[in-house]
Scaffold this motif. Structure first.
Motif, PDB file in Angstrom:
ATOM      1  N   GLY A   1       0.842  -1.296  -0.213  1.00  0.00           N
ATOM      2  CA  GLY A   1       0.130   0.060  -0.142  1.00  0.00           C
ATOM      3  C   GLY A   1       0.686   1.530  -0.336  1.00  0.00           C
ATOM      4  N   THR A   2       2.198   1.056   0.470  1.00  0.00           N
ATOM      5  CA  THR A   2       3.031   2.535   0.430  1.00  0.00           C
ATOM      6  C   THR A   2       3.421   2.291  -1.586  1.00  0.00           C
ATOM      7  N   GLU A   3       3.616   3.767  -0.803  1.00  0.00           N
ATOM      8  CA  GLU A   3       3.615   4.129  -3.132  1.00  0.00           C
ATOM      9  C   GLU A   3       4.860   3.166  -3.333  1.00  0.00           C
ATOM     10  N   LYS A   4       6.134   2.864  -2.639  1.00  0.00           N
ATOM     11  CA  LYS A   4       7.333   2.799  -3.096  1.00  0.00           C
ATOM     12  C   LYS A   4       6.970   1.132  -3.410  1.00  0.00           C
ATOM     13  N   ARG A   5       6.255   0.204  -2.390  1.00  0.00           N
ATOM     14  CA  ARG A   5       5.987  -0.949  -3.139  1.00  0.00           C
ATOM     15  C   ARG A   5       4.909  -1.173  -3.802  1.00  0.00           C
ATOM     16  N   THR A   6       3.997  -0.371  -3.702  1.00  0.00           N
ATOM     17  CA  THR A   6       3.601  -0.248  -4.990  1.00  0.00           C
ATOM     18  C   THR A   6       3.698   0.072  -6.838  1.00  0.00           C
ATOM     19  N   ASP A   7       4.801   0.230  -6.390  1.00  0.00           N
ATOM     20  CA  ASP A   7       5.688   0.713  -8.229  1.00  0.00           C
ATOM     21  C   ASP A   7       6.181  -0.463  -8.229  1.00  0.00           C
ATOM     22  N   PHE A   8       6.718  -1.388  -7.015  1.00  0.00           N
ATOM     23  CA  PHE A   8       7.643  -2.178  -7.115  1.00  0.00           C
ATOM     24  C   PHE A   8       6.416  -2.893  -7.648  1.00  0.00           C
ATOM     25  N   GLU A   9       5.053  -3.394  -7.121  1.00  0.00           N
ATOM     26  CA  GLU A   9       4.772  -4.239  -8.104  1.00  0.00           C
ATOM     27  C   GLU A   9       3.842  -4.329  -9.261  1.00  0.00           C
ATOM     28  N   ILE A  10       3.593  -3.112 -10.038  1.00  0.00           N
ATOM     29  CA  ILE A  10       3.325  -2.151 -10.624  1.00  0.00           C
ATOM     30  C   ILE A  10       4.442  -3.489 -11.765  1.00  0.00           C
ATOM     31  N   LYS A  11       6.122  -2.707 -11.836  1.00  0.00           N
ATOM     32  CA  LYS A  11       6.641  -3.411 -12.198  1.00  0.00           C
ATOM     33  C   LYS A  11       7.121  -4.759 -12.177  1.00  0.00           C
ATOM     34  N   ALA A  12       6.865  -5.881 -11.110  1.00  0.00           N
ATOM     35  CA  ALA A  12       6.938  -7.044 -11.794  1.00  0.00           C
ATOM     36  C   ALA A  12       6.250  -7.432 -12.155  1.00  0.00           C
ATOM     37  N   LYS A  13       5.063  -6.692 -11.918  1.00  0.00           N
ATOM     38  CA  LYS A  13       3.717  -7.301 -12.724  1.00  0.00           C
ATOM     39  C   LYS A  13       4.540  -7.326 -14.632  1.00  0.00           C
ATOM     40  N   SER A  14       4.966  -5.827 -14.255  1.00  0.00           N
ATOM     41  CA  SER A  14       4.913  -5.848 -16.057  1.00  0.00           C
ATOM     42  C   SER A  14       5.913  -6.790 -16.875  1.00  0.00           C
ATOM     43  N   PHE A  15       6.907  -6.821 -15.866  1.00  0.00           N
ATOM     44  CA  PHE A  15       7.915  -7.794 -15.874  1.00  0.00           C
ATOM     45  C   PHE A  15       6.891  -9.230 -16.515  1.00  0.00           C
ATOM     46  N   ALA A  16       6.211 -10.019 -15.437  1.00  0.00           N
ATOM     47  CA  ALA A  16       5.632 -10.706 -15.576  1.00  0.00           C
ATOM     48  C   ALA A  16       4.951 -11.416 -17.189  1.00  0.00           C
ATOM     49  N   ILE A  17       3.660  -9.811 -17.687  1.00  0.00           N
ATOM     50  CA  ILE A  17       3.658  -9.897 -19.047  1.00  0.00           C
ATOM     51  C   ILE A  17       4.443  -9.766 -19.787  1.00  0.00           C
ATOM     52  N   GLY A  18       5.813  -9.159 -19.587  1.00  0.00           N
ATOM     53  CA  GLY A  18       6.660  -9.712 -20.776  1.00  0.00           C
ATOM     54  C   GLY A  18       7.382 -10.599 -21.219  1.00  0.00           C
ATOM     55  N   GLU A  19       7.527 -11.714 -20.577  1.00  0.00           N
ATOM     56  CA  GLU A  19       8.249 -12.265 -20.175  1.00  0.00           C
ATOM     57  C   GLU A  19       7.078 -13.576 -20.941  1.00  0.00           C
ATOM     58  N   LEU A  20       5.512 -13.387 -19.934  1.00  0.00           N
ATOM     59  CA  LEU A  20       4.558 -14.246 -21.122  1.00  0.00           C
ATOM     60  C   LEU A  20       4.985 -14.245 -22.625  1.00  0.00           C
ATOM     61  N   ILE A  21       4.685 -12.961 -22.975  1.00  0.00           N
ATOM     62  CA  ILE A  21       4.342 -12.750 -24.263  1.00  0.00           C
ATOM     63  C   ILE A  21       5.672 -13.400 -25.195  1.00  0.00           C
ATOM     64  N   LYS A  22       7.189 -13.074 -24.501  1.00  0.00           N
ATOM     65  CA  LYS A  22       8.806 -13.545 -24.867  1.00  0.00           C
ATOM     66  C   LYS A  22       8.301 -14.930 -25.392  1.00  0.00           C
ATOM     67  N   GLU A  23       7.765 -15.425 -23.770  1.00  0.00           N
ATOM     68  CA  GLU A  23       7.168 -17.489 -24.196  1.00  0.00           C
ATOM     69  C   GLU A  23       6.350 -17.312 -25.071  1.00  0.00           C
TER      70      GLU A  23
END
Length: 100
Positions: A23-45
């Motif tokens: 819920g903190t800004e820094k944690r939310t930013d991390f979680e958004i970047k982690a989801k973007s990375f996961a979506i990118g990995e799925l697309i690459k696969e």
């Protein structure tokens, strides 16, 4: 620093220490970047399963190879319409969303 990390017993505790509580800004930013990375990995696969290069996929959707690379590496915040175009037209797959 090593002594501090011995008290961390879970991955969640590590994230709390490094990025703050959920819920903190820094944690939310991390979680958004982690989801973007996961979506990118799925697309690459899926791209690799379709035997396409980044350039071939980009050509299919009218984009540049560098754009596909940024998505696959989690460095691009793409719109849903672009995600749809990538999956449906570029990869010939169907997209489904689940909200939990």
């Amino acid at each position: 620093m090593e002594l501090e990390n011995k008290n961390i017993k879970t991955f969640g505790a590590h994230l709390d220490k490094r990025y703050g509580k959920t819920g903190t800004e820094k944690r939310t930013d991390f979680e958004i970047k982690a989801k973007s990375f996961a979506i990118g990995e799925l697309i690459k696969e899926e791209r690799k399963l379709a035997n396409l290069t980044q350039e071939q996929l980009a050509d299919k959707i009218g984009a540049k190879k560098s754009f596909i690379s940024r998505i696959e590496n989690g460095h691009s915040d793409i719109q849903l319409s672009t995600l749809y175009k990538l999956i449906e037209f570029g990869l010939g797959r169907k997209i489904n969303f689940t909200i939990q």
